[in-house]
Design a protein around this motif. Structure first.
Motif, PDB file in Angstrom:
ATOM      1  N   GLU A 230       0.785  -1.025  -0.247  1.00  0.00           N
ATOM      2  CA  GLU A 230       0.638   0.322  -0.015  1.00  0.00           C
ATOM      3  C   GLU A 230       1.142   1.404   0.184  1.00  0.00           C
ATOM      4  O   GLU A 230       0.519   2.475   0.371  1.00  0.00           O
ATOM      5  N   GLY A 231       2.065   0.566  -0.172  1.00  0.00           N
ATOM      6  CA  GLY A 231       2.815   2.525   0.641  1.00  0.00           C
ATOM      7  C   GLY A 231       2.598   3.086  -0.679  1.00  0.00           C
ATOM      8  O   GLY A 231       2.749   4.416  -0.212  1.00  0.00           O
ATOM      9  N   PHE A 232       2.733   2.893  -1.905  1.00  0.00           N
ATOM     10  CA  PHE A 232       2.766   3.803  -3.028  1.00  0.00           C
ATOM     11  C   PHE A 232       1.605   4.937  -2.778  1.00  0.00           C
ATOM     12  O   PHE A 232       1.250   6.369  -3.025  1.00  0.00           O
ATOM     13  N   ARG A 233       0.995   3.941  -2.835  1.00  0.00           N
ATOM     14  CA  ARG A 233      -0.532   4.597  -2.601  1.00  0.00           C
ATOM     15  C   ARG A 233      -0.555   6.044  -1.004  1.00  0.00           C
ATOM     16  O   ARG A 233      -0.691   7.245  -0.876  1.00  0.00           O
ATOM     17  N   ILE A 234      -0.129   5.379  -0.456  1.00  0.00           N
ATOM     18  CA  ILE A 234       0.251   6.246   0.954  1.00  0.00           C
ATOM     19  C   ILE A 234       1.070   7.567   0.332  1.00  0.00           C
ATOM     20  O   ILE A 234       0.913   8.943   0.985  1.00  0.00           O
ATOM     21  N   ALA A 235       2.180   6.686  -0.253  1.00  0.00           N
ATOM     22  CA  ALA A 235       2.840   8.595  -0.507  1.00  0.00           C
ATOM     23  C   ALA A 235       2.552   8.712  -1.678  1.00  0.00           C
ATOM     24  O   ALA A 235       2.450  10.234  -1.042  1.00  0.00           O
ATOM     25  N   MET A 236       0.911   9.227  -2.642  1.00  0.00           N
ATOM     26  CA  MET A 236       0.838   9.932  -2.851  1.00  0.00           C
ATOM     27  C   MET A 236       0.029  10.568  -2.437  1.00  0.00           C
ATOM     28  O   MET A 236      -0.474  11.811  -2.330  1.00  0.00           O
ATOM     29  N   ARG A 237      -0.972  10.195  -1.604  1.00  0.00           N
ATOM     30  CA  ARG A 237      -1.692  10.599  -1.139  1.00  0.00           C
ATOM     31  C   ARG A 237      -1.284  11.937  -0.355  1.00  0.00           C
ATOM     32  O   ARG A 237      -2.095  12.433   0.500  1.00  0.00           O
ATOM     33  N   SER A 238      -0.269  11.471   0.541  1.00  0.00           N
ATOM     34  CA  SER A 238       0.653  12.171   1.750  1.00  0.00           C
ATOM     35  C   SER A 238       1.016  13.538   1.007  1.00  0.00           C
ATOM     36  O   SER A 238       0.603  14.704   1.025  1.00  0.00           O
ATOM     37  N   LEU A 239       0.975  12.976  -0.169  1.00  0.00           N
ATOM     38  CA  LEU A 239       1.900  14.172  -1.454  1.00  0.00           C
ATOM     39  C   LEU A 239       0.769  15.428  -1.777  1.00  0.00           C
ATOM     40  O   LEU A 239       0.692  16.331  -1.555  1.00  0.00           O
ATOM     41  N   ASP A 240      -0.216  14.470  -1.921  1.00  0.00           N
ATOM     42  CA  ASP A 240      -1.230  15.275  -2.105  1.00  0.00           C
ATOM     43  C   ASP A 240      -1.741  16.507  -0.955  1.00  0.00           C
ATOM     44  O   ASP A 240      -1.760  17.819  -1.459  1.00  0.00           O
ATOM     45  N   GLY A 241      -1.548  16.390   0.318  1.00  0.00           N
ATOM     46  CA  GLY A 241      -1.720  17.238   1.397  1.00  0.00           C
ATOM     47  C   GLY A 241      -0.913  17.679   1.191  1.00  0.00           C
ATOM     48  O   GLY A 241      -0.593  19.488   1.738  1.00  0.00           O
ATOM     49  N   GLY A 242       0.400  17.282   1.323  1.00  0.00           N
ATOM     50  CA  GLY A 242       2.186  18.061   1.171  1.00  0.00           C
ATOM     51  C   GLY A 242       2.204  19.297   0.872  1.00  0.00           C
ATOM     52  O   GLY A 242       2.534  20.075   0.749  1.00  0.00           O
TER      53      GLY A 242
END
Ligand code: CAA
Length: 380
Positions: A230-242
């Motif tokens: 699930e890491g890539f999705r977590i990375a992408m979703r974090s970056l949306d807020g980042g």
């Protein structure tokens, strides 16, 4: 869209503006010159509740929202963009990932001290061969008993070396590319977790950016964040807020550069009158204000959508793209208004210009923002 600030948000803006003026601004130029991170500033931010703005009180947070968080990053960046990005990465990348994907035990163990300002957070995705193409990372994590063993290296880690808690992305299954990526919480001091060189940078020089290596670094299996794969999705979703944080940082830089320009334009006289009374300079300031206002609306629109539980990835990318371009354009014009003085370290505008540039690069280059925006618009 109904972006307006509550009384509490106005109060926090005013409080943070004073804090930034009294505690951050006086040392900003020297910290930049000396490339020195000052942990005491983060500690003070923790004391006044700025290190966990959006998170519930039970996790040590202020129980506020992303609008308030953006206000704080904007106000800090108005005087020191290094301090702005420190809080942005700590909050919307590192802490956010644990808040959204962590188990209750992970939230109590890691999010709480981050929110209380007792620990600093960092986020580590980029590698030498995978920048824009984040899915091409080579760091591996192999399950071995009740731990994962990490090997590989990471690059350009903001808050790196100083932070205690790292969100690290590594491949648990290299064959599956993005679907083989997993996220881990790694603590400073873990055996085999090694800090490398600190980058010497054009701007945000008091924000540490380092290389890191993992040499058979054992991470407890309970530090897996979310599910395996699930890491890539977590990375992408974090970056949306980042990207909301970086938009706010860029907005703060722009506002700081314009404020300095207005003060200077009123004081400096040439040809017998203040330069601000001359159309060449006055119109530059009008153009700055127009771009800044648009960047502000886009930034707070994205923050408002996040706080209302609406989708915000596209809006965050648009805000980051526009606000970062604005920061570069406004700070270039600020240096121009200051003329020869603007090119020296006697005034802060040269620092604003150097700091502005990175906002077009990190948390996804502006070319990647265009990719994100256009893919969403053109999706079937
Ligand atoms: N939310 C949820 N899921 C997402 C997503 C999002 N925002 N973006 C992509 N995904 C999912 C996709 O739906 C897809 O899932 P499925 O296969 O199930 O459909 C999967 O992730 C793969 O997506 P893509 O096919 O779009 O992946 P890609 O490899 O083509 O590229 C990219 C995606 C947008 C280019 C991405 O690689 C990217 O954002 N690159 C930039 C990396 C970046 O921003 N790095 C910043 C480093 S951190 C930093 O800078 C912090 C700092 O120091 C200040």
């Amino acid at each position: 869209m109904h972006v307006s600030y509550t009384d509490e948000q106005n109060m926090i803006r005013s409080m943070v503006r004073d804090f930034a003026k009294n505690e951050i601004e006086p040392t900003a130029a020297l910290r930049d010159e000396e490339e020195r991170f000052d942990r005491a500033l983060f500690d003070k931010m923790g004391e006044i509740g700025l290190t966990g703005i959006p998170w519930p009180e039970k996790y040590g947070g202020l129980a506020s929202d992303f609008i308030t968080y953006a206000i704080v990053v904007e106000e800090l960046s108005r005087v020191c963009a290094s301090t702005g990005v420190m809080l942005s990465v700590h909050t919307s990348l590192a802490s956010w990932a644990i808040y959204k994907y962590g188990t209750e035990a992970q939230k109590l163990q890691f999010l709480r001290p981050l929110a209380e300002g007792k620990k600093l957070g960092a986020y580590s995705l980029t590698e030498s061969g995978s920048g824009s193409d984040a899915g091409a990372m080579r760091t591996t994590a192999k399950k071995d008993g009740d731990s994962y063993v990490l090997n590989g290296s990471k690059l350009f880690v903001t808050n790196g070396g100083e932070a205690e808690v790292y969100i690290v992305f590594a491949m648990t299954d290299m064959q599956q590319r993005q679907k083989g990526c997993s996220a881990f919480i790694v603590e400073k001091g873990a055996a085999g977790f090694i800090f490398g060189n600190k980058e010497k940078k054009l701007g945000i020089r008091s924000s540490p950016t380092i290389e890191m290596r993992f040499e058979n670094c054992r991470v407890p299996a309970e530090n897996l964040l979310g599910q395996e794969g699930e890491g890539f999705r977590i990375a992408m979703r974090s970056l949306d807020g980042g990207r909301i944080g970086i938009a706010a940082q860029a907005l703060g830089i722009s506002q700081g550069a314009m404020d300095a320009s207005i003060s200077y334009a009123k004081e400096r006289s040439q040809f017998g009158k203040p330069i601000g009374k001359q159309q060449a300079i006055a119109f530059k300031i009008a153009d700055m204000a127009t771009k800044i206002e648009a960047a502000r609306l886009l930034t707070y629109q994205a923050a408002w959508r996040e706080s209302k539980g609406l989708t915000y990835g596209k809006e965050a990318a648009i805000a980051k793209l526009f606000a970062s371009d604005t920061a570069v354009q406004v700070s270039i014009e600020a240096v121009q208004i200051f003329g020869g003085y603007g090119y020296t370290k006697d005034f802060p505008v040269e620092r604003y210009l150097r700091d502005a540039k990175v906002t077009q690069i990190y948390e996804g280059t502006n070319e990647i923002q265009r990719l994100v925006i256009s893919r969403m618009l053109l999706a079937d």
